[in-house]
Design an enzyme around this catalytic site. Structure first.
Site, PDB file in Angstrom:
ATOM      1  N   SER A   1       0.671  -1.200  -0.035  1.00  0.00           N
ATOM      2  CA  SER A   1       0.098   0.004   0.010  1.00  0.00           C
ATOM      3  C   SER A   1       0.909   1.175  -0.093  1.00  0.00           C
ATOM      4  CB  SER A   1      -0.787   0.057   1.287  1.00  0.00           C
ATOM      5  OG  SER A   1      -1.905   1.023   1.123  1.00  0.00           O
ATOM      6  N   ASN A   2       0.393   2.244   0.457  1.00  0.00           N
ATOM      7  CA  ASN A   2       1.129   3.640   0.385  1.00  0.00           C
ATOM      8  C   ASN A   2       0.578   4.380   1.471  1.00  0.00           C
ATOM      9  OD1 ASN A   2      -0.977   5.356  -0.662  1.00  0.00           O
ATOM     10  ND2 ASN A   2      -0.843   4.061  -2.535  1.00  0.00           N
ATOM     11  N   HIS A   3       1.252   5.751   1.729  1.00  0.00           N
ATOM     12  CA  HIS A   3       1.112   6.502   2.907  1.00  0.00           C
ATOM     13  C   HIS A   3      -0.230   7.342   2.807  1.00  0.00           C
ATOM     14  CE1 HIS A   3       4.774   5.258   4.870  1.00  0.00           C
ATOM     15  NE2 HIS A   3       5.269   5.697   3.472  1.00  0.00           N
ATOM     16  N   SER A   4      -1.019   7.474   1.924  1.00  0.00           N
ATOM     17  CA  SER A   4      -2.102   8.053   1.625  1.00  0.00           C
ATOM     18  C   SER A   4      -3.237   7.938   2.904  1.00  0.00           C
ATOM     19  CB  SER A   4      -3.038   7.956   0.380  1.00  0.00           C
ATOM     20  OG  SER A   4      -4.310   8.631   0.404  1.00  0.00           O
TER      21      SER A   4
ATOM     22  N   ALA B   1      -4.396   7.570  -4.141  1.00  0.00           N
ATOM     23  CA  ALA B   1      -3.100   6.998  -4.405  1.00  0.00           C
ATOM     24  C   ALA B   1      -3.287   5.587  -4.695  1.00  0.00           C
ATOM     25  CB  ALA B   1      -2.119   7.307  -3.247  1.00  0.00           C
TER      26      ALA B   1
END
Ligand code: PMT
Length: 400
Positions: A209-212, A276
């Protein structure tokens, strides 16, 4: 009530007109605003902190820290918290310090740290008000984008008559109310917004995943609701309060997001994709937890569908598609390339090189780029203010 839940920082400086501020606090509280009072040391000679804290139901701050327990009254936190900062009354000294960045008290440090719109209501004797120094400071503050609430003509504390009386509290509340009133300019339009990260499972335990955080997308959705649009928010997993008055569709992976977007797209007039989306997902999500083997594991990835590009390829006449771009290098060139390669009408660029912008923060700084190449850069402002700038840009660019 327009001011319900609005967070207002009220800075009081040393002027006899400070005696009117308890009434102002009372009026703001009656409208449902959340009011945090900051006083300069001189203001405390004119009105008591006790009166103001009782009316605002919050402690009143003058010093940068509490001398008893050493706790910090953070000007940065307050400056980021507020939806609006109002300095009333603004004395000649405070105007001069604001204009020149002389940060020698908590009110001024907070003013300098504030990322919200700032209003100031001067109050002083008429000759002080008319002095070129004061007039120049007022003009300087207006050139910073601060909003003047002009003083009235009338009898002054000195007995003289002229301009310098603090605007009346009910009129000040009227100005602030008007500022927050948003015309229902998107009534009859459906706006589709994506927010947050996508989560791509590796096995039942792990994921990519990512930091959004979803903050930017949720602020956009709230703004579109305020403007009267029918809003569908398609959100990856986030921990945010859902704005009222919209339809939320929760999704997990990029493929889920594509499915939900495709279902909502045809009836939408405007699409804003702030999510994101993970560009890749594991080839195969294992159904059981992958065990350690002692060897270096190899994770095969497959490219995810490009959601916004897919939507743009199905575009109907009159639909506007706006992407977001998060870049670290050659930001503007890369964002422009994305307008072309994905078939967008505009892109909102945020750069990880700007402190306070991008993932997770409460603030953002963006460059809004139209497909014609024209662009508009914002200051670092709260994500709520950026959301309103983005919709102003979309509506002006596409005559909506
Ligand atoms: O959520 P926050 O913590 O508030 O942070 C906000 C944000 C930084 C996530 C947001 O402002 C932002 O920039 N979102 C887009 C980030 C991104 O994925 O940029 P990109 O350059 O990879 O993608 C460009 C555009 O294509 C985006 O509109 C994206 O939603 C879309 N895209 C990307 C990949 C993909 N497979 N499908 C897409 O539709």
């Amino acid at each position: 009530m327009v001011l319900k839940g609005k967070k207002i920082l009220l800075g009081i400086s040393g002027s006899i007109a400070a005696y009117k501020i308890p009434i102002l606090v009372r009026l703001l509280m009656k409208e449902g605003a959340d009011v945090q009072v900051i006083m300069t040391p001189a203001a405390r000679d004119f009105v008591t902190p006790l009166t103001l804290s009782t009316l605002s139901k919050r402690p009143v701050f003058t010093e940068p820290f509490n001398p008893v327990d050493g706790s910090w009254n953070s000007h940065v936190d307050m400056g980021n918290w507020a939806d609006l900062m109002l300095i009333a009354p603004a004395s000649a000294t405070t105007l001069a310090k604001m204009a020149n960045g002389i940060a020698d008290n908590l009110l001024i440090t907070t003013y300098l740290a504030a990322v919200c719109p700032v209003f100031f209501a001067p109050a002083m004797d008429l000759d002080m008000f008319q002095h070129p120094a004061t007039q120049r400071n007022i003009q300087t503050l207006q050139s910073y984008g601060n909003h003047l609430i002009a003083p009235r003509d009338g009898e002054l504390a000195s007995g003289l008559c002229g301009a310098g009386r603090l605007e009346e509290p009910d009129a000040i509340v009227g100005v602030i109310r008007k500022f927050f009133e948003v015309p229902q300019s998107l009534a009859g339009k459906k706006v589709l917004i994506t927010a947050g990260p996508t989560v791509e499972p590796i096995d039942p335990v792990r994921f990519i995943s990512n930091h959004s955080s979803g903050k930017m997308g949720y602020a956009l959705a709230a703004e579109a609701v305020k403007r009267g649009a029918e809003v569908v928010l398609i959100s990856g997993p986030v921990a945010l309060e859902v704005p009222k008055g919209l339809t939320l569709r929760k999704v997990t992976s990029a493929q889920d997001m594509l499915q939900a977007c495709t279902e909502e797209f045809e009836s939408s007039h405007v699409v804003v994709m702030a999510a994101a989306v993970a560009d890749y997902r594991p080839d195969k999500a294992e159904t059981s937890k992958i065990k350690k083997t002692g060897h270096k594991p190899v994770l095969q990835l497959t490219e995810n569908p490009d959601i916004i590009k897919t939507l743009a390829s199905m575009r109907l006449a009159g639909q506007f598609i706006v992407g977001f771009a998060l870049e670290t290098d050659d930001e503007v060139q890369n964002a422009m390339k994305k307008i072309d390669s994905k078939g967008l009408d505009a892109i909102v660029l945020n750069s990880l090189n700007d402190r306070g912008a991008g993932f997770g923060t409460d603030t953002n700084k963006v460059t809004m780029i139209h497909r014609s190449g024209s662009s508009l850069i914002t200051k670092l402002e709260s994500k709520e203010v950026i959301a309103s700038r983005v919709f102003d840009f979309i509506q002006e660019s596409f005559d909506l």
